[in-house]
Design an enzyme around this catalytic site. Structure first.
Site, PDB file in Angstrom:
ATOM      1  N   GLU A   8       9.279  -2.710  -4.614  1.00  0.00           N
ATOM      2  CA  GLU A   8      10.306  -1.688  -4.363  1.00  0.00           C
ATOM      3  C   GLU A   8      11.648  -2.314  -4.004  1.00  0.00           C
ATOM      4  OE1 GLU A   8       8.447   1.786  -1.981  1.00  0.00           O
ATOM      5  OE2 GLU A   8       7.086   0.099  -1.795  1.00  0.00           O
ATOM      6  N   LYS A  60      -3.496   2.689   3.213  1.00  0.00           N
ATOM      7  CA  LYS A  60      -2.355   2.340   2.378  1.00  0.00           C
ATOM      8  C   LYS A  60      -2.137   0.851   2.198  1.00  0.00           C
ATOM      9  CE  LYS A  60       1.030   4.828   1.684  1.00  0.00           C
ATOM     10  NZ  LYS A  60       1.632   5.592   0.593  1.00  0.00           N
ATOM     11  N   SER A 115       0.541   0.702   6.139  1.00  0.00           N
ATOM     12  CA  SER A 115       1.251   1.800   6.786  1.00  0.00           C
ATOM     13  C   SER A 115       0.799   1.867   8.235  1.00  0.00           C
ATOM     14  CB  SER A 115       0.911   3.117   6.077  1.00  0.00           C
ATOM     15  OG  SER A 115       1.126   4.204   6.954  1.00  0.00           O
ATOM     16  N   HIS A 126       8.299   7.352 -23.563  1.00  0.00           N
ATOM     17  CA  HIS A 126       8.522   8.519 -22.684  1.00  0.00           C
ATOM     18  C   HIS A 126       7.506   8.554 -21.535  1.00  0.00           C
ATOM     19  CE1 HIS A 126      10.814  10.156 -26.172  1.00  0.00           C
ATOM     20  NE2 HIS A 126       9.806   9.636 -26.844  1.00  0.00           N
TER      21      HIS A 126
END
Ligand code: ARG
Length: 463
Positions: free
Chosen positions: A295, A288, A282, A161
């Site tokens: 992704e 970043k 970024s 979980h």
């Protein structure tokens, strides 16, 4: 008189050429040119067979085979002029062959049809992709095994979980994916073995009256046997669907792992450092480092699974045998194959480059009362308590630690004995995360010794 603008392959009964829109919807050359090498291999095998069976002369077959070779070199050199008017790769190649060798080219299509031709080409193309997928999967698995061996005893939290459950080892987590990709690999091999029958010679749908030798062409093209039913040979695309299904499952596995990498590389987790080579920055936030490759891999399953659904819908209501609907099979499969290969290669690169943050993993492994199960097991083993009671006592100890804001090993013996009088100091041995993982020696368990054994087994299999 035949209109000169009608089709040179089948224009005999046509008085006029196609409408521009008809040509646009009908032509597949824009994409099926990717099967040029397979088409030419199929035609060369067919020409050799036509000569061996005496259907065409040796000299005509030799001219065809040589000419086809020239066509292939032109295509490979980027010198070939593909024509939309010639619809597809089959007619483009044959038309060019005619320009090169003249009349004998007209004999190549004896005893075959574009229906068995396209089915053969596409099987060859998909078979190549299955072989490439096998290599890519093996490379990815080798990279995972290397990570597992390096970190066979590094501890990290295991989750259910996405809540801390029990400590596991880094190596064990890596090897979980080796098992998954290992099953993908076996699915790839199964699909290849099942699809490896040759449609060539099924002709349009019913076979042919020419004395062709289907065993010969099948053998020449690396198939195990000719397809045994001509109607089936030209009209099923289950081999493509099976490829898409195998690819979809593999992409799903890639997606789950990619998701973990996204989570693990976040500032909140800091379980892994991904390399610059597979990250982006970024344009506005200078701090970043984004896990874009992970992704994108996570997203690939969408289009690959989508391709499977799309082709399934194309095929589902088609009566036997060939229908032009089937031309819609290729773009889906091409796109899925391209993206699967890209995702596998990117994942392999990321796995090779990523650096597990050992100290962070270890710190996280002990948090969240992750050894509570070890404590309950100790109560069962040492105090001979029924497990249900041990679960209850451990729960009370966890509540105590929580109230104090500490972890289980930080409770004093007196505090423990206040919950249950018989607990003694040996309990502390099982509360540490290293002892916890080392004790899970059951087959397939997370103990470093088990992980090393599984890693060695896979290393041998992967070569
Ligand atoms: N371009 C066609 C395809 O991809 C080749 C087969 C055409 N056959 C036919 N009977 N029109 O399916």
């Amino acid at each position: 008189m035949t209109d000169t603008t009608s089709n040179q392959m089948w224009g005999g009964r046509f008085a006029a050429g196609p409408d521009a829109i008809m040509e646009a919807i009908n032509a597949s050359i824009g994409f099926d040119r990717r099967m040029a090498a397979q088409d030419i291999a199929g035609s060369r095998a067919h020409a050799a067979m036509l000569a061996a069976t005496g259907i065409v002369s040796d000299s005509d077959a030799e001219a065809m085979r040589e000419g086809l070779f020239t066509v292939l070199s032109e295509i490979e050199a980027g010198e070939f002029r593909f024509s939309t008017a010639l619809e597809d790769i089959h007619m483009n190649v044959e038309a060019r062959l005619k320009e090169i060798i003249g009349a004998p080219a007209g004999r190549l299509h004896t005893g075959r049809s574009r229906n068995d031709q396209v089915a053969t080409d596409f099987r060859l193309w998909v078979r190549d992709q299955l072989d490439a997928a096998e290599q890519a999967l093996r490379a990815l698995m080798r990279a995972l095994v290397a990570q597992a061996e390096a970190g066979a005893e590094w501890v990290m939290p295991g989750f259910t979980h996405l809540q801390t459950a029990q400590p596991v080892t880094w190596g064990h987590h890596m090897m979980a994916y080796v098992e998954m990709f290992g099953r993908d690999l076996s699915r790839v091999r199964d699909a290849r073995a099942r699809m490896n029958e040759c449609p060539l010679g099924a002709a349009a749908l019913a076979g042919t009256s020419f004395p062709i030798d289907r065993e010969m062409t099948a053998r020449e093209l690396g198939f195990d046997a000719p397809c045994a039913n001509s109607l089936d040979a030209v009209s099923d695309r289950d081999f493509a669907l099976e490829f898409l299904s195998v690819a979809g499952i593999c992409a799903m596995h890639l997606s789950r792992f990619a998701e973990e990498l996204v989570i693990w590389s976040s500032a909140q987790f800091r379980f892994v450092a991904l390399s610059d080579r597979f990250s982006t920055g970024s344009s506005i936030m200078p701090q970043k480092k984004n896990p874009d490759a992970a992704e994108l891999i996570r997203a690939k399953v969408g289009r690959i699974f989508g391709a499977n659904v799309a082709l399934m819908m194309v095929m589902k209501g088609l009566p036997l045998a060939y229908s032009k609907d089937m031309q819609e099979d290729k773009e889906q499969v091409f796109d899925a194959a391209d993206n699967l290969m890209l995702a596998l290669a990117a994942m392999e690169g990321m796995v090779r480059d990523m650096v597990a943050q050992k100290a962070n993993l270890e710190a996280a492994a002990g948090a969240g009362f992750s050894t509570a199960t070890d404590l309950a097991d100790w109560l069962v083993r040492v105090l001979d308590m029924p497990f249900r009671e041990a679960h209850h006592v451990t729960g009370a100890l966890v509540a105590r630690a929580e109230a104090r804001g500490c972890d289980l090993p930080d409770l004093s013996l007196a505090e423990m004995q206040a919950v249950h009088g018989e607990i003694d100091a040996s309990v502390y041995d099982v509360l540490g995360v290293h002892n916890s993982v080392a004790s899970r020696m059951s087959y397939g368990g997370t103990a470093p010794a088990q992980v090393r054994m599984q890693a060695a087994r896979w290393k041998e299999r992967l070569g």
